[in-house]
Scaffold this motif. Structure first.
Motif, PDB file in Angstrom:
ATOM      1  N   VAL A 229       0.860  -1.190   0.000  1.00  0.00           N
ATOM      2  CA  VAL A 229       0.000   0.000   0.000  1.00  0.00           C
ATOM      3  C   VAL A 229       0.887   1.228   0.000  1.00  0.00           C
ATOM      4  O   VAL A 229       1.859   1.303   0.768  1.00  0.00           O
ATOM      5  CB  VAL A 229      -0.932   0.022   1.231  1.00  0.00           C
ATOM      6  CG1 VAL A 229      -1.635   1.364   1.342  1.00  0.00           C
ATOM      7  CG2 VAL A 229      -1.941  -1.115   1.149  1.00  0.00           C
ATOM      8  N   LEU A 250      -2.731  -1.141  -3.530  1.00  0.00           N
ATOM      9  CA  LEU A 250      -3.625  -0.013  -3.266  1.00  0.00           C
ATOM     10  C   LEU A 250      -2.809   1.268  -3.250  1.00  0.00           C
ATOM     11  O   LEU A 250      -1.785   1.353  -2.564  1.00  0.00           O
ATOM     12  CB  LEU A 250      -4.325  -0.209  -1.913  1.00  0.00           C
ATOM     13  CG  LEU A 250      -5.407   0.793  -1.525  1.00  0.00           C
ATOM     14  CD1 LEU A 250      -6.606   0.677  -2.465  1.00  0.00           C
ATOM     15  CD2 LEU A 250      -5.871   0.533  -0.088  1.00  0.00           C
ATOM     16  N   PHE A 344     -10.410  -0.925   3.666  1.00  0.00           N
ATOM     17  CA  PHE A 344      -9.988  -1.850   2.628  1.00  0.00           C
ATOM     18  C   PHE A 344      -9.115  -2.934   3.257  1.00  0.00           C
ATOM     19  O   PHE A 344      -8.162  -2.628   3.972  1.00  0.00           O
ATOM     20  CB  PHE A 344      -9.198  -1.112   1.536  1.00  0.00           C
ATOM     21  CG  PHE A 344      -9.935   0.068   0.965  1.00  0.00           C
ATOM     22  CD1 PHE A 344     -10.777  -0.072  -0.124  1.00  0.00           C
ATOM     23  CD2 PHE A 344      -9.807   1.333   1.536  1.00  0.00           C
ATOM     24  CE1 PHE A 344     -11.471   1.007  -0.643  1.00  0.00           C
ATOM     25  CE2 PHE A 344     -10.494   2.422   1.034  1.00  0.00           C
ATOM     26  CZ  PHE A 344     -11.337   2.259  -0.068  1.00  0.00           C
ATOM     27  N   ILE A 353      -9.041  -7.402  -2.764  1.00  0.00           N
ATOM     28  CA  ILE A 353      -9.202  -6.196  -1.952  1.00  0.00           C
ATOM     29  C   ILE A 353     -10.680  -6.110  -1.567  1.00  0.00           C
ATOM     30  O   ILE A 353     -11.543  -5.982  -2.438  1.00  0.00           O
ATOM     31  CB  ILE A 353      -8.775  -4.926  -2.713  1.00  0.00           C
ATOM     32  CG1 ILE A 353      -7.304  -5.015  -3.124  1.00  0.00           C
ATOM     33  CG2 ILE A 353      -9.008  -3.685  -1.844  1.00  0.00           C
ATOM     34  CD1 ILE A 353      -6.825  -3.839  -3.956  1.00  0.00           C
ATOM     35  N   GLN A 355     -13.722  -4.169   0.325  1.00  0.00           N
ATOM     36  CA  GLN A 355     -14.066  -2.804   0.734  1.00  0.00           C
ATOM     37  C   GLN A 355     -15.318  -2.805   1.591  1.00  0.00           C
ATOM     38  O   GLN A 355     -16.343  -3.377   1.231  1.00  0.00           O
ATOM     39  CB  GLN A 355     -14.288  -1.925  -0.492  1.00  0.00           C
ATOM     40  CG  GLN A 355     -14.679  -0.493  -0.151  1.00  0.00           C
ATOM     41  CD  GLN A 355     -15.081   0.288  -1.380  1.00  0.00           C
ATOM     42  OE1 GLN A 355     -14.576   0.078  -2.473  1.00  0.00           O
ATOM     43  NE2 GLN A 355     -16.024   1.190  -1.210  1.00  0.00           N
TER      44      GLN A 355
END
Length: 362
Positions: A229, A250, A344, A353, A355
């Motif tokens: 990330v 991400l 997330f 992923i 959400q």
């Protein structure tokens, strides 16, 4: 008359029942509140998360007032370890509403020292201390200058420190746990990356971004069990950020839509708000448009792009399309205009992923 009288009796009974229900609503609300408290306090919110890298948006706003968005703040949970990136105004309350207690923060990371990114740092340090009987200050990582920022907040909260110790006692609020412990690292636009944490499963890296004349300014990379990330901080399009984002799962990136900001600037000029108009012109030079961020995400094969630090405010959801502009045509992966409470989850060993939202009031 008998029919009318009958209806009056029925209405009277309904009124009595309605009044009883109305009067009982408080008791029902108290029972519900007791269950909410019990559920919220009985579980360890981090222990209940599945293993993986988790990213929450505890503030997606900017210096512009927005009732739906706190100041910039991103929370990262790696396994059972929780970290906070920036602490804009209102973000600490959001952390609590998201059931991610500030007391559980292992460290804070600051991207730079604009007021909208540090406005709640004092509250974060205070809640870390008083909310968990911390025996040591909250570690606060940031580029050169973080010592001054942390010291200033500790000085401002100095009287409050004394009140709380006197009221609750040193067992509840241990004096050594007050405030923050600054961890400064050197950084400029050409500096090499700085590795701040390098454990068996977790790596946290700071890298320079372009937010001039704000210097230093950094972004952060979090890598945990194969998932990556990147949090941009505030920046114009940055080659260093693009290098760090390559292959990221991400990318949490700031976004400013110039067409919408220009509407604000023109309105300011029409009404003689020349100072505001000048600021709205100046901010264009050190932020990234959604289209530019989409280009980075597409070139770097990012799995998902999420916008934070949203400029200008978007009071209705219908404005998210104009905010994104052509970004969905440029980046072909999932794209989201972030909202406070967005969460997330990136399980290890894959590409999924998930959400959700953790903001209880949304």
């Amino acid at each position: 008359m008998r029919r009318v009288s009958g209806w009056l009796v029925v209405l009277g009974v309904v009124a009595v029942i309605g009044a009883g229900v109305w009067l009982a609503r408080g008791a029902a609300a108290l029972r519900l509140m007791a269950r909410v408290y019990d559920q919220a306090l009985a579980q360890d919110p981090l222990q209940s998360l599945p293993d993986g890298l988790h990213v929450g948006l505890c503030g997606t706003g900017s210096p512009m007032a927005d009732p739906a968005r706190a100041g910039p703040c991103t929370v990262v949970v790696a396994g059972r370890r929780m970290f906070v990136v920036d602490s804009g105004p209102g973000s600490v309350r959001n952390l609590t509403l998201m059931n991610l207690p500030p007391a559980r923060a292992e460290a804070a990371f600051l991207t730079h020292f604009h007021s909208d990114h540090i406005g709640d740092l004092g509250e974060l340090m205070l809640q870390h201390w008083a909310g968990g009987a911390a025996g040591a200050p909250l570690p606060v990582y940031g580029p050169t200058g973080v010592d001054q920022v942390v010291g200033g907040f500790m000085a401002a909260y100095g009287l409050d420190r004394g009140y709380r110790i006197a009221h609750h006692g040193p067992k509840v609020v241990p004096p050594p746990g007050f405030g923050g412990a600054p961890h400064a690292f050197p950084m400029n636009k050409t500096a090499v990356d700085v590795t701040l944490i390098d454990d068996a499963d977790l790596k946290v890296v700071a890298f320079p971004v372009d937010h001039g004349p704000v210097d230093p300014a950094v972004g952060y990379l979090f890598a945990y069990k194969g998932r990556r990330v990147v949090v941009s901080g505030d920046t114009a399009p940055s080659a260093r950020l693009e290098a760090e984002a390559r292959g990221a799962d991400l990318l949490v990136h700031e976004g400013l839509q110039p067409r919408l900001v220009e509407m604000q600037r023109q309105a300011a000029l029409r009404h003689g708000r020349t100072n505001l108009a000048a600021i709205l012109h100046d901010i264009l030079s050190y932020h990234t448009t959604p289209e530019q961020a989409a280009g980075i995400a597409e070139r770097d094969h990012v799995r998902m792009l999420v916008f934070t630090h949203v400029i200008p405010p978007l009071p209705i959801k219908a404005l998210e399309g104009p905010f994104l502009g052509d970004a969905p045509k440029i980046y072909h992966g999932p794209i989201r205009v972030g909202h406070d409470g967005d969460f997330f989850s990136l399980p290890p060993g894959g590409t999924e992923i998930r959400q959700t939202s953790r903001l209880l009031l949304r």
